[in-house]
Design a protein around this motif. Structure first.
Motif, mmCIF file in Angstrom:
data_model
loop_
_atom_site.group_PDB
_atom_site.id
_atom_site.type_symbol
_atom_site.label_atom_id
_atom_site.label_comp_id
_atom_site.label_asym_id
_atom_site.label_seq_id
_atom_site.Cartn_x
_atom_site.Cartn_y
_atom_site.Cartn_z
ATOM 1 N N ARG A 69 1.491 2.676 -4.133
ATOM 2 C CA ARG A 69 1.654 1.242 -3.911
ATOM 3 C C ARG A 69 1.213 0.516 -5.176
ATOM 4 N N TYR A 70 1.757 -0.698 -5.374
ATOM 5 C CA TYR A 70 1.474 -1.469 -6.584
ATOM 6 C C TYR A 70 1.002 -2.859 -6.186
ATOM 7 N N ASP A 71 -0.115 -3.270 -6.771
ATOM 8 C CA ASP A 71 -0.669 -4.597 -6.528
ATOM 9 C C ASP A 71 -0.297 -5.498 -7.706
ATOM 10 N N GLU A 72 0.629 -6.419 -7.474
ATOM 11 C CA GLU A 72 1.088 -7.283 -8.560
ATOM 12 C C GLU A 72 -0.025 -8.187 -9.076
ATOM 13 N N ARG A 73 -0.966 -8.526 -8.219
ATOM 14 C CA ARG A 73 -2.058 -9.417 -8.633
ATOM 15 C C ARG A 73 -2.948 -8.762 -9.675
ATOM 16 N N THR A 74 -3.258 -7.481 -9.463
ATOM 17 C CA THR A 74 -4.156 -6.773 -10.386
ATOM 18 C C THR A 74 -3.407 -5.870 -11.356
ATOM 19 N N ALA A 75 -2.108 -5.662 -11.122
ATOM 20 C CA ALA A 75 -1.291 -4.761 -11.939
ATOM 21 C C ALA A 75 -1.840 -3.337 -11.903
ATOM 22 N N LEU A 76 -2.315 -2.940 -10.721
ATOM 23 C CA LEU A 76 -2.880 -1.608 -10.559
ATOM 24 C C LEU A 76 -2.132 -0.843 -9.461
ATOM 25 N N TYR A 77 -2.069 0.469 -9.649
ATOM 26 C CA TYR A 77 -1.443 1.359 -8.677
ATOM 27 C C TYR A 77 -2.523 2.039 -7.839
ATOM 28 N N SER A 78 -2.166 2.403 -6.611
ATOM 29 C CA SER A 78 -3.032 3.209 -5.752
ATOM 30 C C SER A 78 -2.132 4.100 -4.899
ATOM 31 N N LEU A 79 -2.721 5.060 -4.240
ATOM 32 C CA LEU A 79 -1.935 5.956 -3.398
ATOM 33 C C LEU A 79 -1.345 5.192 -2.218
ATOM 34 N N GLY A 80 -0.123 5.551 -1.841
ATOM 35 C CA GLY A 80 0.592 4.847 -0.785
ATOM 36 C C GLY A 80 0.355 5.419 0.594
ATOM 37 N N PRO A 81 0.857 4.739 1.629
ATOM 38 C CA PRO A 81 0.596 5.151 3.021
ATOM 39 C C PRO A 81 1.162 6.518 3.385
ATOM 40 N N GLN A 82 2.216 6.966 2.702
ATOM 41 C CA GLN A 82 2.790 8.262 3.030
ATOM 42 C C GLN A 82 1.815 9.392 2.717
ATOM 43 N N VAL A 83 0.911 9.157 1.768
ATOM 44 C CA VAL A 83 -0.099 10.160 1.434
ATOM 45 C C VAL A 83 -0.995 10.418 2.640
ATOM 46 N N LEU A 84 -1.304 9.372 3.411
ATOM 47 C CA LEU A 84 -2.137 9.539 4.601
ATOM 48 C C LEU A 84 -1.442 10.422 5.633
ATOM 49 N N THR A 85 -0.141 10.231 5.781
ATOM 50 C CA THR A 85 0.621 11.059 6.708
ATOM 51 C C THR A 85 0.594 12.518 6.282
ATOM 52 N N LEU A 86 0.791 12.748 4.985
ATOM 53 C CA LEU A 86 0.758 14.116 4.474
ATOM 54 C C LEU A 86 -0.637 14.717 4.606
ATOM 55 N N ALA A 87 -1.661 13.896 4.357
ATOM 56 C CA ALA A 87 -3.040 14.389 4.462
ATOM 57 C C ALA A 87 -3.359 14.784 5.901
ATOM 58 N N ALA A 88 -2.891 13.976 6.859
ATOM 59 C CA ALA A 88 -3.127 14.297 8.267
ATOM 60 C C ALA A 88 -2.449 15.603 8.641
ATOM 61 N N ALA A 89 -1.229 15.799 8.144
ATOM 62 C CA ALA A 89 -0.515 17.046 8.426
ATOM 63 C C ALA A 89 -1.228 18.237 7.801
ATOM 64 N N ALA A 90 -1.752 18.042 6.595
ATOM 65 C CA ALA A 90 -2.474 19.123 5.908
ATOM 66 C C ALA A 90 -3.745 19.479 6.667
ATOM 67 N N ARG A 91 -4.465 18.460 7.125
ATOM 68 C CA ARG A 91 -5.699 18.722 7.876
ATOM 69 C C ARG A 91 -5.401 19.449 9.175
ATOM 70 N N ALA A 92 -4.331 19.039 9.847
ATOM 71 C CA ALA A 92 -3.984 19.664 11.126
ATOM 72 C C ALA A 92 -3.639 21.137 10.961
#
Length: 264
Positions: A69-92
């Motif tokens: 995901r990209y924050d136009e206000r700060t011009a910074l990137y962070s991990l997006g929501p799909q990563v959470l889905t993948l992380a949950a699948a990995a944990r399971a």
């Protein structure tokens, strides 16, 4: 028709363009850590070792896949929501989750409280399974994926007690600055249980280690109200937790029940 050829890496191996694309995308995603959750395009470019235009092209594709995901206000990137889905699948899919499930379900029925399993993610305990007591009118739920406080949570204290010091960032400093934590870890190794963690919003947790062979692989915890969960290491609830984690540890190859021994 033009054809795309493999790229020589200079070490005798070749990387096809598709493989290189995957490697670069993985490199970008791997750049984000708990201590550095936000990165600028310049930082990603440096990490990637390519031009800014190339880095921008990759970030655009990863954003389209909800992996960034990209924050136009700060011009910074962070991990997006799909990563959470993948992380949950990995944990399971973790073997410890499948192995622990029947033991957790049995413990829920025995004590009538929520039972939680956490693993060490390199910096803190992370909840990988939560089994609620559905018979209660009011029940306590713990979100899978929650990262727990290292020193305030019962699970965090268990990992502090049994993990090698070099695997817990800042543990040596914490032990020097908080003598109470050192004493608590000694008690946990003595009894095999963490029963003295701080209560939060009327909720109290007790936890015990799960071992694979001689190494701690997880912490199992009972979560309930301060009225229902005793702080006594010899309470029926604490003993039920200890017995459950010992049985699970034995299934995972632990033969000498080190919960009550000094593992330092």
């Amino acid at each position: 028709m033009a054809t795309r050829t493999a790229r020589d890496n200079g070490d005798g191996t070749e990387t096809a363009p598709t493989i290189q694309t995957v490697q670069r995308a993985a490199l970008i995603l791997d750049s984000f850590t708990v201590s550095r959750p936000h990165l600028s395009l310049n930082e990603i470019t440096t990490r990637l070792g390519a031009s800014k235009a190339t880095a921008h092209r990759y970030t655009k594709a990863l954003r389209a896949a909800n992996l960034l995901r990209y924050d136009e206000r700060t011009a910074l990137y962070s991990l997006g929501p799909q990563v959470l889905t993948l992380a949950a699948a990995a944990r399971a899919a973790l073997p410890i989750v499948a192995a622990a499930e029947p033991y957790m379900d049995r413990l829920v029925k025995a004590v009538g409280q929520t039972v939680v399993l956490s693993i060490w993610d390199g910096e803190a305990p992370t909840v990988v399974r939560s089994a609620d007591n559905t018979d209660h009118l009011i029940r306590i739920s713990v979100r899978v994926g929650s990262r727990l406080d290292l020193t305030a949570s019962a699970q965090g204290r268990v990992f502090c007690s049994y993990l090698p010091a070099d695997q817990v960032p800042g543990l040596a400093r914490l032990m020097r600055r908080t003598p109470d934590l050192r004493e608590e870890c000694d008690r946990i190794r003595e009894h095999g249980l963490s029963v003295n963690s701080p209560a939060e919003n009327g909720v109290h947790t007790i936890a015990a280690p799960v071992f694979e062979g001689d190494a701690i692989i997880a912490a199992m915890a009972i979560v309930g109200t301060t009225v229902s969960v005793s702080r006594e290491a010899d309470s029926p609830m604490a003993l039920a937790l200890l017995e459950t984690t010992r049985e699970l540890s034995q299934r995972l190859g632990n033969t000498h029940a080190p919960q009550g021994a000094d593992a330092s």
